[in-house]
Design a protein around this motif. Structure first.
Motif, mmCIF file in Angstrom:
data_model
loop_
_atom_site.group_PDB
_atom_site.id
_atom_site.type_symbol
_atom_site.label_atom_id
_atom_site.label_comp_id
_atom_site.label_asym_id
_atom_site.label_seq_id
_atom_site.Cartn_x
_atom_site.Cartn_y
_atom_site.Cartn_z
ATOM 1 N N ASP A 63 0.818 -1.200 0.000
ATOM 2 C CA ASP A 63 0.000 0.000 0.000
ATOM 3 C C ASP A 63 0.866 1.271 0.000
ATOM 4 O O ASP A 63 0.590 2.236 0.715
ATOM 5 N N ILE A 64 1.915 1.257 -0.826
ATOM 6 C CA ILE A 64 2.834 2.388 -0.946
ATOM 7 C C ILE A 64 2.563 3.103 -2.265
ATOM 8 O O ILE A 64 2.506 2.479 -3.324
ATOM 9 N N VAL A 65 2.401 4.409 -2.170
ATOM 10 C CA VAL A 65 2.286 5.257 -3.352
ATOM 11 C C VAL A 65 3.393 6.304 -3.244
ATOM 12 O O VAL A 65 3.410 7.105 -2.303
ATOM 13 N N ILE A 66 4.326 6.274 -4.187
ATOM 14 C CA ILE A 66 5.449 7.212 -4.176
ATOM 15 C C ILE A 66 4.932 8.586 -4.604
ATOM 16 O O ILE A 66 4.332 8.731 -5.671
ATOM 17 N N ALA A 67 5.185 9.586 -3.770
ATOM 18 C CA ALA A 67 4.675 10.928 -4.031
ATOM 19 C C ALA A 67 5.490 11.674 -5.088
ATOM 20 O O ALA A 67 4.958 12.530 -5.785
ATOM 21 N N SER A 68 6.744 11.354 -5.211
ATOM 22 C CA SER A 68 7.627 12.072 -6.118
ATOM 23 C C SER A 68 7.372 11.704 -7.582
ATOM 24 O O SER A 68 6.895 10.618 -7.897
ATOM 25 N N ARG A 69 7.739 12.611 -8.470
ATOM 26 C CA ARG A 69 7.558 12.402 -9.913
ATOM 27 C C ARG A 69 8.682 11.520 -10.452
ATOM 28 O O ARG A 69 9.858 11.771 -10.207
ATOM 29 N N PRO A 70 8.330 10.454 -11.216
ATOM 30 C CA PRO A 70 9.365 9.635 -11.850
ATOM 31 C C PRO A 70 10.041 10.434 -12.968
ATOM 32 O O PRO A 70 9.369 11.143 -13.722
ATOM 33 N N LEU A 71 11.371 10.313 -13.044
ATOM 34 C CA LEU A 71 12.122 10.994 -14.099
ATOM 35 C C LEU A 71 12.560 10.025 -15.189
ATOM 36 O O LEU A 71 12.458 10.334 -16.374
ATOM 37 N N GLN A 72 13.056 8.869 -14.773
ATOM 38 C CA GLN A 72 13.547 7.869 -15.717
ATOM 39 C C GLN A 72 13.232 6.478 -15.193
ATOM 40 O O GLN A 72 13.040 6.281 -14.003
ATOM 41 N N ALA A 73 13.231 5.520 -16.131
ATOM 42 C CA ALA A 73 13.005 4.129 -15.746
ATOM 43 C C ALA A 73 13.682 3.214 -16.760
ATOM 44 O O ALA A 73 14.025 3.630 -17.872
ATOM 45 N N THR A 74 13.842 1.974 -16.362
ATOM 46 C CA THR A 74 14.381 0.948 -17.247
ATOM 47 C C THR A 74 13.827 -0.405 -16.824
ATOM 48 O O THR A 74 13.482 -0.605 -15.659
ATOM 49 N N PHE B 205 13.729 5.985 -11.283
ATOM 50 C CA PHE B 205 14.476 7.050 -10.612
ATOM 51 C C PHE B 205 13.552 8.263 -10.484
ATOM 52 O O PHE B 205 12.976 8.714 -11.466
ATOM 53 N N TYR B 206 13.417 8.768 -9.252
ATOM 54 C CA TYR B 206 12.452 9.823 -8.941
ATOM 55 C C TYR B 206 13.129 11.166 -8.699
ATOM 56 O O TYR B 206 14.284 11.233 -8.270
ATOM 57 N N GLU B 207 12.361 12.220 -8.913
ATOM 58 C CA GLU B 207 12.849 13.581 -8.729
ATOM 59 C C GLU B 207 13.347 13.825 -7.300
ATOM 60 O O GLU B 207 14.269 14.601 -7.080
ATOM 61 N N SER B 208 12.769 13.159 -6.326
ATOM 62 C CA SER B 208 13.154 13.333 -4.918
ATOM 63 C C SER B 208 14.547 12.795 -4.603
ATOM 64 O O SER B 208 15.081 13.070 -3.534
ATOM 65 N N GLY B 209 15.124 12.000 -5.526
ATOM 66 C CA GLY B 209 16.413 11.356 -5.273
ATOM 67 C C GLY B 209 16.272 9.883 -4.945
ATOM 68 O O GLY B 209 17.260 9.177 -4.765
ATOM 69 N N PHE C 123 14.731 -0.148 -2.240
ATOM 70 C CA PHE C 123 14.693 1.314 -2.200
ATOM 71 C C PHE C 123 16.105 1.802 -1.937
ATOM 72 O O PHE C 123 16.778 1.295 -1.036
ATOM 73 N N LYS C 124 16.551 2.793 -2.693
ATOM 74 C CA LYS C 124 17.844 3.417 -2.435
ATOM 75 C C LYS C 124 17.646 4.919 -2.414
ATOM 76 O O LYS C 124 16.963 5.481 -3.264
ATOM 77 N N LEU C 125 18.257 5.552 -1.413
ATOM 78 C CA LEU C 125 18.142 6.994 -1.225
ATOM 79 C C LEU C 125 19.447 7.656 -1.648
ATOM 80 O O LEU C 125 20.527 7.241 -1.223
ATOM 81 N N SER C 126 19.337 8.688 -2.468
ATOM 82 C CA SER C 126 20.515 9.454 -2.867
ATOM 83 C C SER C 126 21.135 10.131 -1.656
ATOM 84 O O SER C 126 20.438 10.486 -0.698
ATOM 85 N N ASP C 127 22.439 10.327 -1.721
ATOM 86 C CA ASP C 127 23.180 10.979 -0.648
ATOM 87 C C ASP C 127 22.572 12.349 -0.355
ATOM 88 O O ASP C 127 22.374 13.152 -1.258
ATOM 89 N N GLY C 128 22.200 12.585 0.903
ATOM 90 C CA GLY C 128 21.690 13.878 1.330
ATOM 91 C C GLY C 128 20.184 14.012 1.396
ATOM 92 O O GLY C 128 19.676 14.949 2.003
ATOM 93 N N MET C 129 19.438 13.086 0.769
ATOM 94 C CA MET C 129 17.979 13.215 0.795
ATOM 95 C C MET C 129 17.396 12.618 2.068
ATOM 96 O O MET C 129 17.987 11.741 2.686
ATOM 97 N N ASP C 130 16.241 13.138 2.469
ATOM 98 C CA ASP C 130 15.518 12.590 3.607
ATOM 99 C C ASP C 130 14.747 11.349 3.170
ATOM 100 O O ASP C 130 14.417 11.191 1.986
ATOM 101 N N ILE C 131 14.417 10.484 4.110
ATOM 102 C CA ILE C 131 13.585 9.319 3.812
ATOM 103 C C ILE C 131 12.192 9.834 3.451
ATOM 104 O O ILE C 131 11.604 10.618 4.197
ATOM 105 N N PRO C 132 11.641 9.429 2.302
ATOM 106 C CA PRO C 132 10.304 9.885 1.914
ATOM 107 C C PRO C 132 9.254 9.484 2.956
ATOM 108 O O PRO C 132 9.321 8.399 3.539
ATOM 109 N N ALA C 133 8.290 10.359 3.160
ATOM 110 C CA ALA C 133 7.249 10.142 4.174
ATOM 111 C C ALA C 133 6.528 8.809 3.978
ATOM 112 O O ALA C 133 6.161 8.150 4.956
ATOM 113 N N GLU C 134 6.326 8.394 2.715
ATOM 114 C CA GLU C 134 5.601 7.157 2.468
ATOM 115 C C GLU C 134 6.388 5.900 2.879
ATOM 116 O O GLU C 134 5.836 4.811 2.941
ATOM 117 N N LEU C 135 7.679 6.054 3.184
ATOM 118 C CA LEU C 135 8.496 4.915 3.622
ATOM 119 C C LEU C 135 8.818 4.949 5.112
ATOM 120 O O LEU C 135 9.392 4.009 5.644
#
Length: 154
Positions: A67-78, A91-95, A114-126
């Motif tokens: 029941d997870i919905v990522i709030a950030s906008r997707p930028l790229q995928a593969t 890969f999301y805009e939030s990092g 899930f991987k978080l870019s260096d410096g970003m906060d953990i997204p609220a949905e996680l």
């Protein structure tokens, strides 16, 4: 337009709108290096608009499993297959980077990472559902990662 990720000359191509573009590019390059070294696979990404089916598959798994919905906008995928494993990355805009590893011949290895870019906060949905382990990377700085096992068929 498809972009083959170069892990020797890290570029923010396609990730420029992210406040963590450099760190996210390093994270993406880290994944590209892994797949090149382990499977001799060139890691190629597409813009989110060209990868709608991949993004929908990943989002469906997140929503139906946890029941997870990522709030950030997707930028790229593969999406690709190496040996008997179907892989998908978004890969999301939030990092944030979300990946799905899904064995096609049994449920031996089926998980969402899930991987978080260096410096970003953990997204609220996680938060607080996941604990993140730290890993050092020459390309991405400090990567924080977590995962869960997929229980259903997709």
């Amino acid at each position: 337009m498809a972009y083959t990720v170069d892990f020797k000359d890290v570029s923010t191509v396609g990730l420029e709108s992210s406040p963590f573009a450099d760190a996210l590019a390093g994270l993406r390059a880290n994944e590209a290096r892994y797949f090149k070294n382990k499977y001799d696979h060139d890691f190629t990404v597409e813009s989110a608009s060209d990868a709608a089916a991949t993004i929908e598959w990943v989002h469906r798994i997140l929503e139906e499993e946890r029941d997870i919905v990522i709030a950030s906008r997707p930028l790229q995928a593969t999406a690709f297959q190496v040996e008997n494993i179907r892989m998908a990355y978004v890969f999301y805009e939030s990092g944030l980077s979300v990946n799905v590893m899904y064995t096609v011949d049994g449920d031996a290895k089926r998980a969402v990472g899930f991987k978080l870019s260096d410096g970003m906060d953990i997204p609220a949905e996680l938060v607080p559902r996941f604990k993140f382990a730290r890993q050092k990377s020459k390309l991405a700085g400090t990567i924080r990662g977590s995962y869960f096992v997929i229980k259903n068929e997709y």
